[in-house]
Scaffold this motif. Structure first.
Motif, PDB file in Angstrom:
ATOM      1  N   PRO A   1      52.359  44.734  23.940  1.00  0.00           N
ATOM      2  CA  PRO A   1      52.204  44.154  22.596  1.00  0.00           C
ATOM      3  C   PRO A   1      52.915  45.008  21.549  1.00  0.00           C
ATOM      4  CG  PRO A   1      50.126  44.093  23.772  1.00  0.00           C
ATOM      5  CD  PRO A   1      51.056  44.910  24.616  1.00  0.00           C
ATOM      6  N   THR A   2      53.718  44.349  20.726  1.00  0.00           N
ATOM      7  CA  THR A   2      54.559  45.081  19.771  1.00  0.00           C
ATOM      8  C   THR A   2      54.473  44.433  18.394  1.00  0.00           C
ATOM      9  OG1 THR A   2      56.101  45.783  21.504  1.00  0.00           O
ATOM     10  CG2 THR A   2      56.919  45.804  19.244  1.00  0.00           C
ATOM     11  N   LEU A   3      54.458  45.292  17.381  1.00  0.00           N
ATOM     12  CA  LEU A   3      54.448  44.846  15.986  1.00  0.00           C
ATOM     13  C   LEU A   3      55.559  45.562  15.233  1.00  0.00           C
ATOM     14  CD1 LEU A   3      53.102  43.421  13.517  1.00  0.00           C
ATOM     15  CD2 LEU A   3      51.637  45.447  13.305  1.00  0.00           C
ATOM     16  N   ILE A   4      56.372  44.810  14.518  1.00  0.00           N
ATOM     17  CA  ILE A   4      57.425  45.366  13.671  1.00  0.00           C
ATOM     18  C   ILE A   4      57.001  45.181  12.215  1.00  0.00           C
ATOM     19  CG2 ILE A   4      59.868  45.327  13.073  1.00  0.00           C
ATOM     20  CD1 ILE A   4      59.210  46.007  16.034  1.00  0.00           C
ATOM     21  N   ILE A   5      56.883  46.282  11.491  1.00  0.00           N
ATOM     22  CA  ILE A   5      56.493  46.270  10.080  1.00  0.00           C
ATOM     23  C   ILE A   5      57.669  46.781   9.254  1.00  0.00           C
ATOM     24  CG2 ILE A   5      54.887  47.162   8.346  1.00  0.00           C
ATOM     25  CD1 ILE A   5      52.861  47.592  10.605  1.00  0.00           C
TER      26      ILE A   5
ATOM     27  N   THR B   1      55.699  40.285  13.684  1.00  0.00           N
ATOM     28  CA  THR B   1      56.307  40.956  12.535  1.00  0.00           C
ATOM     29  C   THR B   1      55.380  40.895  11.325  1.00  0.00           C
ATOM     30  OG1 THR B   1      57.437  38.920  11.837  1.00  0.00           O
ATOM     31  CG2 THR B   1      58.654  40.427  13.295  1.00  0.00           C
ATOM     32  N   LEU B   2      55.481  41.926  10.505  1.00  0.00           N
ATOM     33  CA  LEU B   2      54.825  41.962   9.207  1.00  0.00           C
ATOM     34  C   LEU B   2      55.863  42.452   8.207  1.00  0.00           C
ATOM     35  CD1 LEU B   2      52.412  41.842   7.269  1.00  0.00           C
ATOM     36  CD2 LEU B   2      51.798  44.163   7.994  1.00  0.00           C
ATOM     37  N   TYR B   3      56.415  41.530   7.439  1.00  0.00           N
ATOM     38  CA  TYR B   3      57.418  41.851   6.441  1.00  0.00           C
ATOM     39  C   TYR B   3      56.763  41.784   5.070  1.00  0.00           C
ATOM     40  CZ  TYR B   3      60.693  41.004  10.296  1.00  0.00           C
ATOM     41  OH  TYR B   3      61.374  41.044  11.491  1.00  0.00           O
ATOM     42  N   ILE B   4      56.855  42.882   4.331  1.00  0.00           N
ATOM     43  CA  ILE B   4      56.069  43.027   3.101  1.00  0.00           C
ATOM     44  C   ILE B   4      56.968  43.005   1.866  1.00  0.00           C
ATOM     45  CG2 ILE B   4      54.432  44.484   1.852  1.00  0.00           C
ATOM     46  CD1 ILE B   4      53.567  45.643   4.556  1.00  0.00           C
ATOM     47  N   ASP B   5      56.778  42.005   1.021  1.00  0.00           N
ATOM     48  CA  ASP B   5      57.510  41.922  -0.238  1.00  0.00           C
ATOM     49  C   ASP B   5      57.165  43.125  -1.114  1.00  0.00           C
ATOM     50  OD1 ASP B   5      58.864  39.442   0.128  1.00  0.00           O
ATOM     51  OD2 ASP B   5      56.979  38.386  -0.256  1.00  0.00           O
ATOM     52  N   GLY B   6      58.199  43.766  -1.664  1.00  0.00           N
ATOM     53  CA  GLY B   6      57.970  44.829  -2.632  1.00  0.00           C
ATOM     54  C   GLY B   6      57.743  46.207  -2.057  1.00  0.00           C
ATOM     55  N   MET B   7      57.587  46.354  -0.735  1.00  0.00           N
ATOM     56  CA  MET B   7      57.342  47.681  -0.158  1.00  0.00           C
ATOM     57  C   MET B   7      58.662  48.362   0.146  1.00  0.00           C
ATOM     58  SD  MET B   7      54.896  48.869   3.041  1.00  0.00           S
ATOM     59  CE  MET B   7      56.041  48.795   4.422  1.00  0.00           C
ATOM     60  N   GLY B   8      58.756  49.643  -0.208  1.00  0.00           N
ATOM     61  CA  GLY B   8      59.939  50.429   0.059  1.00  0.00           C
ATOM     62  C   GLY B   8      59.837  51.175   1.375  1.00  0.00           C
TER      63      GLY B   8
ATOM     64  N   GLY C   1      46.153  45.856   4.860  1.00  0.00           N
ATOM     65  CA  GLY C   1      46.859  44.798   5.573  1.00  0.00           C
ATOM     66  C   GLY C   1      47.602  45.330   6.787  1.00  0.00           C
ATOM     67  N   ILE C   2      48.228  46.498   6.619  1.00  0.00           N
ATOM     68  CA  ILE C   2      48.933  47.134   7.735  1.00  0.00           C
ATOM     69  C   ILE C   2      47.953  47.503   8.839  1.00  0.00           C
ATOM     70  CG2 ILE C   2      50.150  49.253   8.404  1.00  0.00           C
ATOM     71  CD1 ILE C   2      51.603  49.057   5.663  1.00  0.00           C
ATOM     72  N   LYS C   3      46.812  48.069   8.445  1.00  0.00           N
ATOM     73  CA  LYS C   3      45.796  48.438   9.437  1.00  0.00           C
ATOM     74  C   LYS C   3      45.344  47.224  10.234  1.00  0.00           C
ATOM     75  CE  LYS C   3      41.439  48.540   8.610  1.00  0.00           C
ATOM     76  NZ  LYS C   3      40.052  48.810   8.173  1.00  0.00           N
ATOM     77  N   GLN C   4      45.043  46.141   9.551  1.00  0.00           N
ATOM     78  CA  GLN C   4      44.536  44.949  10.224  1.00  0.00           C
ATOM     79  C   GLN C   4      45.551  44.396  11.219  1.00  0.00           C
ATOM     80  OE1 GLN C   4      41.486  43.930  10.218  1.00  0.00           O
ATOM     81  NE2 GLN C   4      40.817  45.348   8.624  1.00  0.00           N
ATOM     82  N   ARG C   5      46.824  44.419  10.864  1.00  0.00           N
ATOM     83  CA  ARG C   5      47.837  43.891  11.774  1.00  0.00           C
ATOM     84  C   ARG C   5      48.041  44.818  12.969  1.00  0.00           C
ATOM     85  NH1 ARG C   5      51.197  39.783  10.173  1.00  0.00           N
ATOM     86  NH2 ARG C   5      51.847  39.912  12.366  1.00  0.00           N
ATOM     87  N   ILE C   6      47.957  46.135  12.743  1.00  0.00           N
ATOM     88  CA  ILE C   6      48.053  47.067  13.876  1.00  0.00           C
ATOM     89  C   ILE C   6      46.857  46.891  14.806  1.00  0.00           C
ATOM     90  CG2 ILE C   6      48.012  49.509  14.542  1.00  0.00           C
ATOM     91  CD1 ILE C   6      49.665  50.110  12.046  1.00  0.00           C
ATOM     92  N   LEU C   7      45.658  46.719  14.228  1.00  0.00           N
ATOM     93  CA  LEU C   7      44.463  46.505  15.050  1.00  0.00           C
ATOM     94  C   LEU C   7      44.579  45.206  15.850  1.00  0.00           C
ATOM     95  CD1 LEU C   7      41.575  47.611  12.649  1.00  0.00           C
ATOM     96  CD2 LEU C   7      42.436  48.835  14.655  1.00  0.00           C
ATOM     97  N   LYS C   8      45.170  44.197  15.256  1.00  0.00           N
ATOM     98  CA  LYS C   8      45.378  42.930  15.958  1.00  0.00           C
ATOM     99  C   LYS C   8      46.321  43.126  17.151  1.00  0.00           C
ATOM    100  CE  LYS C   8      46.846  38.121  15.146  1.00  0.00           C
ATOM    101  NZ  LYS C   8      47.370  37.172  14.130  1.00  0.00           N
ATOM    102  N   THR C   9      47.350  43.957  16.966  1.00  0.00           N
ATOM    103  CA  THR C   9      48.279  44.264  18.057  1.00  0.00           C
ATOM    104  C   THR C   9      47.584  45.074  19.135  1.00  0.00           C
ATOM    105  OG1 THR C   9      50.110  44.281  16.470  1.00  0.00           O
ATOM    106  CG2 THR C   9      50.498  45.355  18.595  1.00  0.00           C
TER     107      THR C   9
END
Length: 342
Positions: free
Chosen positions: A283-287, A312-319, A329-337
């Motif tokens: 299982p892989t997640l690209i942020i 994938t998790l692509y975040i508007d406005g994040m550098g 939000g990042i934590k929740q998506r990593i936990l889902k992965t």
């Protein structure tokens, strides 16, 4: 003799003029109140930023420093954090680590070779550099030292590249992979390289590090944090940045000036992973932040589809950072992965 004195004076004057020009034209403004915060931080002992069990893992003559943080109850799994170019484990700050500790995970962060408390490589040359594959083995050595069979690996920037290499070369040791603000091939000529970032970083270095002091070192890291934010509409925690920098200076080995050159060469020497990413079956997640000024968003768009079934998790406005407002939000998506690996 007079000619030598005049020549020396002219040279000094030129250096001063160049210095003033650079100082006035870095293009990066420090946040309001930075001087006050820097002075407050310097007036106190840096807070204890290491709260877990620490140790050293050996890999072919290289010692890798790590810290392990345990949850209060039973352990659901292991999260291994891999940091990026020239950055120590401390950039995975305690707040970020605690997000996963509170969820029942053992969290391990470690210093890559050439930074922090790990070995600073002295017998390095451009003809025989170490590679991302060597750095991937460093992370596996940490798991070996702690007698851990599998871990959920989370890598940021160059740490994402190392994590990808772990998943390619040591897939039996990974339960899942989360690759943040990273690339499958940083030297890809199809994606414009951010040369303007190098120019700004050089200016910052000349402004704050040419005549180094603790205060200037803290300001350099705060300014660099501003630079990596890009056009993100959020506020950085500059006090935490200042405290982390002071902790590195006073409680650890400080900053290895050779680390950037060594690790950039590791990225270059390792070449592309684009043809190998299809081998990753976990299982892989690209942020990635869409406003990333350093590793352009196009990198994520190119390498994410090459990993089978990657989310994938692509975040508007994040550098090129992990700002507080996006962390839940990042934590929740990593936990889902992570859950997919169960």
């Amino acid at each position: 003799m007079l000619k030598k004195i005049l020549a020396g004076f002219v040279t000094l004057l030129i250096i001063l003029v160049i210095g003033v020009f650079i100082y006035a034209n870095t293009g990066i403004s420090l946040p309001t109140g930075t001087d006050t915060i820097v002075n407050e931080v310097l007036d106190k002992e840096p807070p204890a930023l290491i709260t877990g069990e620490t140790g050293l893992a050996g890999n072919n003559g290289i010692n890798i420093w790590y810290e392990s943080k345990l949850p209060s109850d039973s352990i659901k799994g292991i999260v291994l954090l891999v940091m990026g170019l020239g950055a120590s484990a401390m950039i995975w700050d305690n707040e970020f680590c605690q997000l996963f500790v509170d969820e029942g995970y053992q969290v391990i962060r470690y210093d890559n070779r050439d930074v922090g408390m790990s070995t600073w490589v002295s017998d390095w040359s451009e003809d025989k550099p170490y590679t991302l594959a060597d750095m991937a083995k460093d992370g596996i050595a940490v798991l070996d030292a702690l007698q851990i069979d599998k871990a959920h690996v989370v890598g940021a920037s160059m740490g994402g590249m190392i994590a990808q290499q772990m998943a390619i070369n040591h897939q039996d040791r990974l339960a899942s992979l989360s690759s943040i603000m990273s690339s499958g091939f940083m030297m890809d000529t199809d994606i414009a390289f951010p040369d303007h970032m190098n120019q700004k970083l050089i200016k910052l270095s000349l402004k704050y590090l040419l005549f180094s002091s603790d205060a200037n070192r803290l300001k350099f890291h705060i300014a660099n944090q501003q630079l990596l934010k890009g056009n993100g509409d959020y506020t950085n925690n500059i006090k935490r940045s200042a405290q982390t920098t002071l902790f590195e200076l006073k409680k650890r080995k400080g900053y290895n000036q050779a680390s950037i050159d060594h690790q950039v060469k590791a990225i270059e020497a390792s070449g592309s992973r684009l043809n190998e990413l299809s081998q990753i079956k976990i299982p892989t997640l690209i942020i990635h932040g869409k406003s990333d000024p350093l590793v352009r968003f196009e990198h994520a768009q190119k390498y994410a589809p090459l990993i089978p079934n990657a989310d994938t998790l692509y975040i508007d406005g994040m550098g090129h950072d992990l700002p507080h407002i996006y962390r839940q939000g990042i934590k929740q998506r990593i936990l889902k992965t992570i859950a997919k690996a169960s």
